[in-house]
Design an enzyme around this catalytic site. Structure first.
Site, PDB file in Angstrom:
ATOM      1  N   PHE A   1     -92.460  26.410  39.572  1.00  0.00           N
ATOM      2  CA  PHE A   1     -91.293  25.602  39.169  1.00  0.00           C
ATOM      3  C   PHE A   1     -90.202  26.472  38.561  1.00  0.00           C
ATOM      4  O   PHE A   1     -89.460  26.012  37.682  1.00  0.00           O
ATOM      5  CB  PHE A   1     -91.714  24.501  38.184  1.00  0.00           C
ATOM      6  CG  PHE A   1     -92.854  23.653  38.676  1.00  0.00           C
ATOM      7  CD1 PHE A   1     -92.737  22.930  39.858  1.00  0.00           C
ATOM      8  CD2 PHE A   1     -94.039  23.568  37.968  1.00  0.00           C
ATOM      9  CE1 PHE A   1     -93.780  22.149  40.326  1.00  0.00           C
ATOM     10  CE2 PHE A   1     -95.095  22.792  38.435  1.00  0.00           C
ATOM     11  CZ  PHE A   1     -94.960  22.084  39.605  1.00  0.00           C
TER      12      PHE A   1
ATOM     13  N   GLY B   1     -96.822  27.418  46.633  1.00  0.00           N
ATOM     14  CA  GLY B   1     -97.574  26.174  46.716  1.00  0.00           C
ATOM     15  C   GLY B   1     -96.820  25.110  47.481  1.00  0.00           C
ATOM     16  O   GLY B   1     -97.288  23.988  47.658  1.00  0.00           O
ATOM     17  N   THR B   2     -95.645  25.475  47.973  1.00  0.00           N
ATOM     18  CA  THR B   2     -94.761  24.508  48.617  1.00  0.00           C
ATOM     19  C   THR B   2     -95.102  24.249  50.079  1.00  0.00           C
ATOM     20  O   THR B   2     -94.750  23.210  50.610  1.00  0.00           O
ATOM     21  CB  THR B   2     -93.325  25.031  48.578  1.00  0.00           C
ATOM     22  OG1 THR B   2     -93.323  26.364  49.093  1.00  0.00           O
ATOM     23  CG2 THR B   2     -92.772  25.050  47.165  1.00  0.00           C
TER      24      THR B   2
ATOM     25  N   ARG C   1     -82.070  19.378  58.427  1.00  0.00           N
ATOM     26  CA  ARG C   1     -83.270  19.177  59.237  1.00  0.00           C
ATOM     27  C   ARG C   1     -84.526  19.369  58.388  1.00  0.00           C
ATOM     28  O   ARG C   1     -84.606  20.282  57.579  1.00  0.00           O
ATOM     29  CB  ARG C   1     -83.287  20.173  60.394  1.00  0.00           C
ATOM     30  CG  ARG C   1     -84.423  19.938  61.347  1.00  0.00           C
ATOM     31  CD  ARG C   1     -84.537  21.063  62.329  1.00  0.00           C
ATOM     32  NE  ARG C   1     -83.598  20.941  63.440  1.00  0.00           N
ATOM     33  CZ  ARG C   1     -83.617  21.757  64.494  1.00  0.00           C
ATOM     34  NH1 ARG C   1     -84.478  22.725  64.583  1.00  0.00           N
ATOM     35  NH2 ARG C   1     -82.741  21.597  65.453  1.00  0.00           N
ATOM     36  N   ILE C   2     -85.485  18.491  58.599  1.00  0.00           N
ATOM     37  CA  ILE C   2     -86.755  18.588  57.895  1.00  0.00           C
ATOM     38  C   ILE C   2     -87.734  19.319  58.805  1.00  0.00           C
ATOM     39  O   ILE C   2     -88.030  18.879  59.912  1.00  0.00           O
ATOM     40  CB  ILE C   2     -87.274  17.180  57.527  1.00  0.00           C
ATOM     41  CG1 ILE C   2     -86.297  16.496  56.547  1.00  0.00           C
ATOM     42  CG2 ILE C   2     -88.679  17.257  56.931  1.00  0.00           C
ATOM     43  CD1 ILE C   2     -86.036  17.239  55.243  1.00  0.00           C
TER      44      ILE C   2
ATOM     45  N   THR D   1     -95.137  18.385  54.465  1.00  0.00           N
ATOM     46  CA  THR D   1     -94.909  19.227  53.286  1.00  0.00           C
ATOM     47  C   THR D   1     -93.594  18.846  52.599  1.00  0.00           C
ATOM     48  O   THR D   1     -93.473  18.963  51.385  1.00  0.00           O
ATOM     49  CB  THR D   1     -94.916  20.723  53.657  1.00  0.00           C
ATOM     50  OG1 THR D   1     -93.980  20.935  54.709  1.00  0.00           O
ATOM     51  CG2 THR D   1     -96.291  21.180  54.098  1.00  0.00           C
TER      52      THR D   1
ATOM     53  N   GLY E   1     -82.998  22.827  52.402  1.00  0.00           N
ATOM     54  CA  GLY E   1     -83.811  23.107  51.215  1.00  0.00           C
ATOM     55  C   GLY E   1     -84.136  21.847  50.443  1.00  0.00           C
ATOM     56  O   GLY E   1     -83.298  20.980  50.230  1.00  0.00           O
TER      57      GLY E   1
ATOM     58  N   GLY F   1     -86.923  21.806  47.735  1.00  0.00           N
ATOM     59  CA  GLY F   1     -87.864  22.008  46.629  1.00  0.00           C
ATOM     60  C   GLY F   1     -87.418  21.408  45.317  1.00  0.00           C
ATOM     61  O   GLY F   1     -88.240  21.067  44.476  1.00  0.00           O
ATOM     62  N   GLU F   2     -86.118  21.299  45.099  1.00  0.00           N
ATOM     63  CA  GLU F   2     -85.654  20.921  43.766  1.00  0.00           C
ATOM     64  C   GLU F   2     -84.958  19.568  43.698  1.00  0.00           C
ATOM     65  O   GLU F   2     -84.955  18.919  42.660  1.00  0.00           O
ATOM     66  CB  GLU F   2     -84.750  22.028  43.223  1.00  0.00           C
ATOM     67  CG  GLU F   2     -85.612  23.203  42.774  1.00  0.00           C
ATOM     68  CD  GLU F   2     -84.882  24.529  42.723  1.00  0.00           C
ATOM     69  OE1 GLU F   2     -84.578  24.958  41.617  1.00  0.00           O
ATOM     70  OE2 GLU F   2     -84.621  25.134  43.778  1.00  0.00           O
TER      71      GLU F   2
END
Ligand code: MOS
Length: 694
Positions: A236, A465-466, A583-584, A589, A657, A659-660
């Site tokens: 994190f 871990g992502t 785009r995913i 995940t 992106g 992650g956040e």
């Protein structure tokens, strides 16, 4: 605009390639690495917040059977570079915060090391410290820049007069507490020297960045340091840069007779030694016409820094681009304190910085008699208000529309405190989310073809871990026009080509874009039927659109909360995030990242609160018993969806992106929902039950 890849492996929910190893326990994290004849390190931490070590007696510790060495400023090897006061451990007697490393014991077992560390006798020369965070601090100052190299202030003289002339004004203070990164895997390093070269097994978000910081401290060229991190149990942001423990482990390994040194921080030690999110005080002022159209946005953000090393959270940066307004002011000030060094925590800047303004928007909507979503519709900018550039893609309103329908927003009462069900006040709230798109230069990837028909793809990235192991394999497969099982990915080692940090939600785009460039170069050089042994290395391509467009992801957070009428107990009964992130690459995940961020946002809303006792300069609730993070019982129905979208400006992947952004706006949506439920406007996180007793 660039040509996009054919979408085959990309877009599929490939299962985590590292999942089986993790579930079976065979995935090796830093401390698990099998090294020969290890030694174990346990630190001694200062029990004062400011002053000097005046006397240290290590005799009793040294006398314990099994102790190899006791390191302190008296005998620790000297570092070549000491300008980073957080990292320059055991180089002098100065103490800048409580919990700082002042000595360490190296022993045959972890238990012996810990016991002996308790026998080190320390005397201090105590100075009067200041650890009390407050906006009226006399030392308040403007940093030269804030995190992310953003300008400290953007000010327009007209803001004050625009506010004065506004028909509706919201003028409030919002605060967020210190929050602590608590990845499941603690920070850990295994260090070993061999012929003047250093090997580190480290739990890190970037093996190359660790090498780049650590090598010069020991007077080494980067190539003389090897950093290895195949698996990481979360970070994190707290593992985005090396902290003091990495240096301490490497120093201790110079005193171990060549044996490797194993060092893992205990959970309690992480609260002062691995970074944390600064508390913030945000003065937010919104001025609008009766129709809700903003004429002035002002956010003055105060956060804290350690006096030994500056960190300036960019709290007011998102307010620069979020909504349209002819007048705008954003400022950052720092309170310098004798406290541990704050750093990155999921969504630095955006995460705390979207709390104040997004609650203020809810207050403005009510003051104007508007639905909060309609208020955002009325203030949607047609280009980036800060840079004046067009957005590469901005679908904030579509996120709200999609979410409103799916969440049942139409059932919300515009009147607060209107729905009491089984003893609970029930309410709905929304907030916006945003996160900038970052694609880092300075990456390279190497691709080679094997006799068995498989490709080896090498890049010194890290999977914190992502799911990077999995999505980079998917990207490589599509780039090489093969199936994922023909790709053998290698990451997590500085012996692989250089790669940037897994931070700023930039990993997939930065590394993936580089892998695509390498694959294209490989095909140009070797054709579609390469000879075994064929190999190509390429660097990240230039990104001309990065300068031309403002690139951000957006989202709409929806929350339904329940507040118990008698006890004030607060719960999120339903939560939905709708995101626009380009785009995913892998829905499985990606969903995990989004709902993980939102879950952490529930923690921010209700639980997380690093309680500083200013008398001692310490976070008193420094463990998971007293510092609460959400667990299963706190999470009921958290869902995340996204718009089908490809951002043609965002590099060859069209992905921005993820992650956040899931944590951004989550706490504001929850706070707004608790207001709708109870009629009580809480502007101070966390939203604990005592704040809802009425
Ligand atoms: Mo993230 S806090 O940028 O590692």
């Amino acid at each position: 605009m660039v040509e996009l890849l054919k979408w085959t492996a990309i877009g599929s929910s490939l299962r985590r390639l590292d999942g089986v190893a993790k579930v079976r326990g065979t995935a090796r994290y830093a401390f698990d690495q099998q090294v020969e004849n290890p030694t174990y390190l346990y630190p001694v931490q200062s029990t004062i917040a400011l002053g000097k070590v005046s006397k240290m007696d290590t005799g009793r510790a040294e006398g314990v059977n099994g102790v190899i060495a006791v390191l302190s400023h008296l005998n620790a090897p000297k570092l070549e570079q000491t300008d980073d006061a957080e990292l320059a451990v055991l180089q002098g007697t100065h103490i800048g915060f409580r919990g700082q490393f002042i000595a360490a014991v190296l022993a045959e077992t972890p238990e012996i090391a810990r016991h002996a560390a308790s026998l080190v006798a320390v005397e201090y020369q105590i100075a009067e410290h200041d650890a009390a965070f407050r906006a009226e601090h006399p030392g308040l100052y403007a940093p030269e820049q804030v995190n992310g190299d953003f300008d400290t202030d953007t000010t327009e003289e007209d803001v004050e007069s625009a506010l004065e002339a506004s028909a509706v004004v919201i003028d409030q203070i919002y605060t967020t507490p210190a929050e602590h990164n608590n990845p499941m895997e603690p920070h850990a390093t295994v260090a070993q020297w061999h012929n003047g070269e250093l090997t580190l097994y480290d739990s890190t978000q970037g093996v190359h960045p660790v090498r780049q910081s650590i090598a010069p401290m020991f007077g080494l060229v980067p190539e003389a340091v090897r950093v290895i991190a195949p698996h990481v149990g979360g970070g994190f942001g707290s593992k985005g840069l090396p902290h003091a423990h990495v240096v301490l482990a490497a120093l201790a390994a110079q005193c171990s007779g060549g044996r490797p040194v194993k060092f893992a921080l205990a959970r309690q030690q992480m609260f002062s030694l691995s970074g944390y999110r600064t508390p913030t005080i945000q003065h937010v002022r919104l001025g609008a016409g009766k129709d809700g159209r903003l004429v002035a946005i002002s956010q003055d953000a105060v956060s804290q820094t350690s006096r030994i090393k500056e960190f300036a959270e960019q709290t007011a940066v998102p307010a620069r681009m979020m909504y349209s307004s002819p007048n705008r002011r954003t400022t950052h000030r720092l309170v310098p304190l004798d406290v541990a060094v704050p750093s990155w925590m999921r969504g630095p800047g955006e995460c705390p910085g979207m709390f104040g303004p997004e609650v203020a928007m809810d207050e403005l909507a009510e003051a104007c008699g508007l639905d909060p979503i309609e208020l955002r519709v009325r203030n949607e900018p047609d280009r980036d208000p800060d840079s004046g550039k067009p957005f590469s893609s901005r679908h904030l309103l579509e996120c709200f529309r999609t979410g409103a329908e799916r969440f049942g927003w139409g059932r919300r009462s515009s009147q607060p405190r209107a729905r009491l069900k089984d003893g609970w006040w029930v309410g709905l709230g929304v907030a916006s989310a945003t996160y900038p798109f970052m694609r880092n230069p300075g990456n390279a990837a190497r691709i080679s073809f094997q006799e068995d028909g498989s490709y080896t793809v090498q890049i010194g990235a890290a999977d914190l871990g992502t799911g990077a192991w999995t999505v980079l394999t998917q990207i490589a497969a599509d780039a090489l026009h093969v199936s994922p099982d023909q790709v053998h990915l290698e990451i997590g080692d500085t012996s692989l080509p250089v790669a940037t940090v897994a931070g700023g939600s930039s990993g997939t785009a930065s590394w993936g874009g580089t892998i695509i460039a390498a694959a294209q170069a490989f095909r140009r050089e070797h054709g579609a039927n390469p000879a075994p042994g064929a190999q190509t290395q390429a660097e990240a391509p230039e990104d001309p659109d990065a300068e031309r467009y403002a690139m951000h992801s957006f989202g709409a957070q929806f929350a339904e909360t329940r507040v118990h009428a008698d006890t004030g107990e607060v719960r999120v009964s339903r939560m939905l995030g709708v995101f626009s992130a380009g785009r995913i690459i892998n829905p499985r995940t990606a969903r995990s990242q989004f709902i993980g961020g939102m879950t952490m946002g529930i923690g921010m809303a209700f639980h997380e609160d690093g309680v500083m006792d200013p008398r001692f300069g310490m976070i008193v609730n420094h463990d998971l018993a007293d510092y609460h993070i959400p667990t299963n019982a706190d999470i009921t129905d958290v869902d995340a969806i996204w718009l089908e979208e490809t951002d043609h400006r965002a590099g060859p992947l069209g992905a921005r992106g993820i992650g956040e952004i899931g944590i951004v706006g989550a706490a504001a949506a929850i706070a707004n929902a608790t207001y709708n439920a109870t009629g009580l406007r809480v502007r101070t996180l966390p939203l604990t039950p005592d704040k809802f007793l009425f």
